[in-house]
Design an enzyme around this catalytic site. Structure first.
Site, PDB file in Angstrom:
ATOM      1  N   TRP A  27       3.342   3.941  -2.411  1.00 55.23           N
ATOM      2  CA  TRP A  27       4.155   5.167  -2.443  1.00 55.23           C
ATOM      3  C   TRP A  27       4.837   5.458  -1.113  1.00 55.23           C
ATOM      4  O   TRP A  27       5.792   6.220  -1.068  1.00 55.23           O
ATOM      5  CB  TRP A  27       3.300   6.380  -2.856  1.00 55.23           C
ATOM      6  CG  TRP A  27       2.070   6.585  -2.009  1.00 55.23           C
ATOM      7  CD1 TRP A  27       0.806   6.190  -2.306  1.00 55.23           C
ATOM      8  CD2 TRP A  27       1.999   7.216  -0.724  1.00 55.23           C
ATOM      9  NE1 TRP A  27      -0.062   6.528  -1.294  1.00 55.23           N
ATOM     10  CE2 TRP A  27       0.653   7.157  -0.308  1.00 55.23           C
ATOM     11  CE3 TRP A  27       2.927   7.821   0.123  1.00 55.23           C
ATOM     12  CZ2 TRP A  27       0.211   7.679   0.908  1.00 55.23           C
ATOM     13  CZ3 TRP A  27       2.498   8.338   1.345  1.00 55.23           C
ATOM     14  CH2 TRP A  27       1.152   8.272   1.715  1.00 55.23           C
ATOM     15  N   ASN A  28       4.339   4.865  -0.009  1.00 52.62           N
ATOM     16  CA  ASN A  28       4.813   5.352   1.297  1.00 52.62           C
ATOM     17  C   ASN A  28       6.203   4.854   1.689  1.00 52.62           C
ATOM     18  O   ASN A  28       6.899   5.492   2.474  1.00 52.62           O
ATOM     19  CB  ASN A  28       3.780   5.063   2.394  1.00 52.62           C
ATOM     20  CG  ASN A  28       3.484   3.608   2.578  1.00 52.62           C
ATOM     21  OD1 ASN A  28       3.801   2.776   1.717  1.00 52.62           O
ATOM     22  ND2 ASN A  28       2.860   3.262   3.688  1.00 52.62           N
TER      23      ASN A  28
ATOM     24  N   LYS B 251       5.605  -2.913 -10.689  1.00 47.11           N
ATOM     25  CA  LYS B 251       4.820  -1.708 -10.994  1.00 47.11           C
ATOM     26  C   LYS B 251       4.875  -0.844  -9.737  1.00 47.11           C
ATOM     27  O   LYS B 251       4.189  -1.097  -8.753  1.00 47.11           O
ATOM     28  CB  LYS B 251       3.366  -2.093 -11.325  1.00 47.11           C
ATOM     29  CG  LYS B 251       2.365  -0.924 -11.282  1.00 47.11           C
ATOM     30  CD  LYS B 251       2.617   0.122 -12.358  1.00 47.11           C
ATOM     31  CE  LYS B 251       1.600   1.265 -12.316  1.00 47.11           C
ATOM     32  NZ  LYS B 251       1.863   2.268 -11.244  1.00 47.11           N
ATOM     33  N   PRO B 252       5.728   0.215  -9.761  1.00 45.00           N
ATOM     34  CA  PRO B 252       5.773   1.090  -8.586  1.00 45.00           C
ATOM     35  C   PRO B 252       4.589   2.053  -8.595  1.00 45.00           C
ATOM     36  O   PRO B 252       3.967   2.264  -9.642  1.00 45.00           O
ATOM     37  CB  PRO B 252       7.088   1.864  -8.783  1.00 45.00           C
ATOM     38  CG  PRO B 252       7.295   1.904 -10.260  1.00 45.00           C
ATOM     39  CD  PRO B 252       6.631   0.670 -10.844  1.00 45.00           C
TER      40      PRO B 252
ATOM     41  N   GLY C  67      -0.875  -2.295  -0.410  1.00 41.77           N
ATOM     42  CA  GLY C  67      -1.749  -1.158  -0.717  1.00 41.77           C
ATOM     43  C   GLY C  67      -3.056  -1.296   0.051  1.00 41.77           C
ATOM     44  O   GLY C  67      -3.124  -1.979   1.088  1.00 41.77           O
ATOM     45  N   SER C  68      -4.090  -0.678  -0.477  1.00 40.98           N
ATOM     46  CA  SER C  68      -5.352  -0.622   0.280  1.00 40.98           C
ATOM     47  C   SER C  68      -6.103  -1.955   0.254  1.00 40.98           C
ATOM     48  O   SER C  68      -5.968  -2.745  -0.689  1.00 40.98           O
ATOM     49  CB  SER C  68      -6.250   0.470  -0.300  1.00 40.98           C
ATOM     50  OG  SER C  68      -6.725   0.060  -1.566  1.00 40.98           O
TER      51      SER C  68
ATOM     52  N   GLU D  49      -0.464  -7.294   1.418  1.00 39.18           N
ATOM     53  CA  GLU D  49      -0.223  -6.538   2.653  1.00 39.18           C
ATOM     54  C   GLU D  49      -1.108  -5.308   2.551  1.00 39.18           C
ATOM     55  O   GLU D  49      -0.803  -4.381   1.811  1.00 39.18           O
ATOM     56  CB  GLU D  49       1.271  -6.209   2.739  1.00 39.18           C
ATOM     57  CG  GLU D  49       1.744  -5.950   4.144  1.00 39.18           C
ATOM     58  CD  GLU D  49       1.751  -4.473   4.485  1.00 39.18           C
ATOM     59  OE1 GLU D  49       0.705  -3.992   4.989  1.00 39.18           O
ATOM     60  OE2 GLU D  49       2.761  -3.819   4.227  1.00 39.18           O
ATOM     61  N   LEU D  50      -2.235  -5.338   3.255  1.00 36.88           N
ATOM     62  CA  LEU D  50      -3.283  -4.344   3.026  1.00 36.88           C
ATOM     63  C   LEU D  50      -3.376  -3.343   4.180  1.00 36.88           C
ATOM     64  O   LEU D  50      -2.456  -3.209   4.976  1.00 36.88           O
ATOM     65  CB  LEU D  50      -4.604  -5.073   2.776  1.00 36.88           C
ATOM     66  CG  LEU D  50      -4.540  -6.146   1.668  1.00 36.88           C
ATOM     67  CD1 LEU D  50      -5.868  -6.864   1.509  1.00 36.88           C
ATOM     68  CD2 LEU D  50      -4.087  -5.543   0.340  1.00 36.88           C
TER      69      LEU D  50
ATOM     70  N   CYS E  67       1.258   1.760   7.260  1.00 32.86           N
ATOM     71  CA  CYS E  67       0.136   0.839   7.512  1.00 32.86           C
ATOM     72  C   CYS E  67       0.130   0.352   8.958  1.00 32.86           C
ATOM     73  O   CYS E  67      -0.895  -0.092   9.452  1.00 32.86           O
ATOM     74  CB  CYS E  67       0.226  -0.377   6.593  1.00 32.86           C
ATOM     75  SG  CYS E  67       0.306   0.081   4.885  1.00 32.86           S
TER      76      CYS E  67
ATOM     77  N   GLU F 129      -8.457   4.157   8.719  1.00 34.24           N
ATOM     78  CA  GLU F 129      -7.080   4.634   8.662  1.00 34.24           C
ATOM     79  C   GLU F 129      -7.049   6.129   8.309  1.00 34.24           C
ATOM     80  O   GLU F 129      -7.594   6.513   7.270  1.00 34.24           O
ATOM     81  CB  GLU F 129      -6.380   3.867   7.522  1.00 34.24           C
ATOM     82  CG  GLU F 129      -5.124   3.201   7.883  1.00 34.24           C
ATOM     83  CD  GLU F 129      -4.537   2.385   6.719  1.00 34.24           C
ATOM     84  OE1 GLU F 129      -5.176   2.198   5.668  1.00 34.24           O
ATOM     85  OE2 GLU F 129      -3.400   1.935   6.906  1.00 34.24           O
TER      86      GLU F 129
HETATM   87  C1  SIN Z   1       4.024  -0.052   6.181  1.00 34.67           C
HETATM   88  O1  SIN Z   1       3.466   0.154   7.241  1.00 34.67           O
HETATM   89  O2  SIN Z   1       3.488   0.181   5.113  1.00 34.67           O
HETATM   90  C2  SIN Z   1       5.414  -0.630   6.198  1.00 34.67           C
HETATM   91  C3  SIN Z   1       6.098  -0.247   7.416  1.00 34.67           C
HETATM   92  C4  SIN Z   1       7.286  -1.103   7.776  1.00 34.67           C
HETATM   93  O3  SIN Z   1       7.749  -1.945   7.024  1.00 34.67           O
HETATM   94  O4  SIN Z   1       7.753  -0.905   8.883  1.00 34.67           O
END
Ligand code: SIN
Length: 476
Positions: A148-149, A172-173, A225-226, A247-248, A281, A379
């Site tokens: 979502w971010n 799948k968003p 995601g997580s 990408e966690l 993240c 986090e």
């Molecule tokens: C992320 O941290 O979730 C992505 C941030 C980015 O692509 O700069």
């Protein structure tokens, strides 16, 4: 308010399904609804992507680039609409949302070009009657599960290389912010992508993920995601031996050494920490400052933080928007209270607010942090920066590496020698040296250890969607 529909096999789908609301975290108003799809809809999307794969993968990279470039142009033409949708569905300040749309579009443009540079290899033979070659092929149907971010950029960072490589895709968003992705589907339609090449399903994450993970037709899953969910996907991928890019989570350290330019360090930590209200993240989660510059750094940092304006992201002058939801706010509150209980001081900020139905937390600097505090281990995903004083460079490196995560780290020093030595010892996939904003389409983004598998962006980003096929040619 609009009722959005899913996008499967070139059609708008889901009119008769139950819907779920998408709410603006700055106001708690409903800003759209999406259909609650499940296994059936996911399987329809997978079948469509599977059927479309042959034709799409047979196009040349040059032909596929024509579609991608049109999509890129349409994203830029519709920047304002996409940015506004993003801001109302997840709270990001409008100027940041505009920036994200450009950033998201840059992945489409870059990978449209990069696919033209996917080279095979000719390997010198050991026998005169044989030729040895390496060919590259698209991996097949890809499922992309996005967070979502960054509702646009995390999608295009997956879609761009997958489509450019010749794969077809099921998206799948996140249920928190699906609307931007759904607007992007309208633009894909306008760009003329053949039916079935791009499909999007909304609804139950667990049911859609089940269909995706069990399907033999899906050859690759790319997920942001997580770490917790990433571990589940690793287990679920075993039965069909799927290729995964993950990408966690991260827990980025930011180190300021005695010889740093403190103004540069403050600029860097501001860029890293408060982008998207600290909900990235790669944002700095723990700041280690060497004792010689600690007081100066904390004073200048707090002054800069006090100038940030918090509020509804639709207001052009706002720098920090709301958190994504109440659970996000509770987590930030818990981390801050835990730090106070364990002896930290609030230098500035520290207040939660739920004015007008929104979920806000004031940008916060915490002094006297130490490793016993939850926020120094996990986090926080909020606009809170804990600062710990350290005596030596080695102490900073040891603390920085003392985490299961390895996504991003930041170092501030004016010395080339010190910077080089510190970075050589840091176990993180991305490092900003005197720099708080390292991301770009053309660079490899991803983490070590429990922060993930694989890299997105850059040349590695397209390799992730390719299979290597070795061909031995026997000759007369
Ligand atoms: C992320 O941290 O979730 C992505 C941030 C980015 O692509 O700069």
């Amino acid at each position: 308010m609009k009722n959005y529909l899913m996008h499967i096999n070139g059609l708008s789908v889901g009119e008769n399904l139950k819907t779920q609301d998408v709410t603006n975290p700055a106001t708690n108003e409903i800003v759209g609804t999406v259909p609650v799809g499940g296994e059936d809809e996911a399987n329809q999307a997978i079948d469509a992507a599977h059927d479309a794969f042959g034709e799409w993968s047979n196009l040349t990279a040059y032909d596929r680039a024509v579609y991608l470039k049109r999509f890129h142009e349409l994203m830029l033409e519709n920047q304002e609409d996409l940015a506004r949708t993003m801001t109302i569905e997840m709270g990001k300040p409008i100027n940041e949302s505009r920036g994200e749309v450009k950033y998201a579009a840059s992945f489409i443009e870059w990978f449209a070009e990069e696919a033209k540079r996917v080279y095979g290899e000719t390997i010198p033979t050991h026998v005169s009657g044989k030729r040895l070659q390496v060919w590259k092929k698209p991996i097949g149907v890809v499922a992309a599960i996005t967070p979502w971010n960054f509702p646009a950029a995390m999608l295009t960072r997956k879609m761009g290389p997958a489509l450019a490589a010749g794969c077809t895709i099921v998206i799948k968003p996140s249920s928190e912010s699906p609307l931007t992705a759904m607007k992007l589907m309208e633009l894909c339609e306008e760009a003329g992508f053949p039916k079935g090449v791009i499909n999007l399903v909304t609804g139950s994450s667990s049911k859609i993920a089940k269909a995706v993970m069990e399907s033999e037709k899906v050859r690759k899953v790319t997920f942001t995601g997580s770490t917790e969910v990433g571990k589940i996907l690793i287990k679920q991928s075993a039965d069909t031996v799927k290729n995964l890019s993950l990408e966690l989570g991260g827990h980025a350290p930011l180190i300021v050494l005695d010889d740093a330019n403190v103004d540069v360090a403050v600029k860097g930590v501001m860029a890293s920490k408060f982008r998207n209200a600290g909900q990235t993240c790669i944002c700095a989660n723990r700041v280690y400052v060497q004792s010689g510059v600690y007081d100066e750094f904390v004073e200048k940092f707090a002054k800069a933080v006090n100038e940030l304006k918090v509020g509804n992201g639709e207001d052009e002058s706002v720098d920090v928007g709301p958190l994504i939801n109440k659970a996000g706010l509770e987590k930030v509150n818990h981390h801050v209270q835990d730090a106070i209980d364990k002896g930290a001081s609030i230098v500035t900020g520290g207040e939660a607010s739920t004015t007008d139905g929104g979920v806000f937390f004031t940008p916060t600097v915490i002094g006297d942090a130490d490793p016993s505090m939850v926020m120094m281990q996990e986090e926080t995903f909020g606009p809170v920066a804990p600062v710990q004083k350290v005596e030596t460079q080695d102490e900073a490196i040891a603390l920085a590496n003392d985490t299961p995560y390895g996504l991003a780290a930041y170092v501030f020093t004016e010395s080339v020698g010190r910077g080089t030595r510190v970075i050589e010892q840091l176990n993180f996939g991305i490092v900003g040296w005197n720099e708080g904003a390292p991301s770009a389409a053309q660079v490899p983004f991803g983490g070590m250890k429990e922060s993930g598998i694989g890299r997105e962006g850059g040349h590695d980003g397209i390799e992730a969607f390719l299979e290597t096929q070795y061909v031995a040619i026997g000759m007369e």
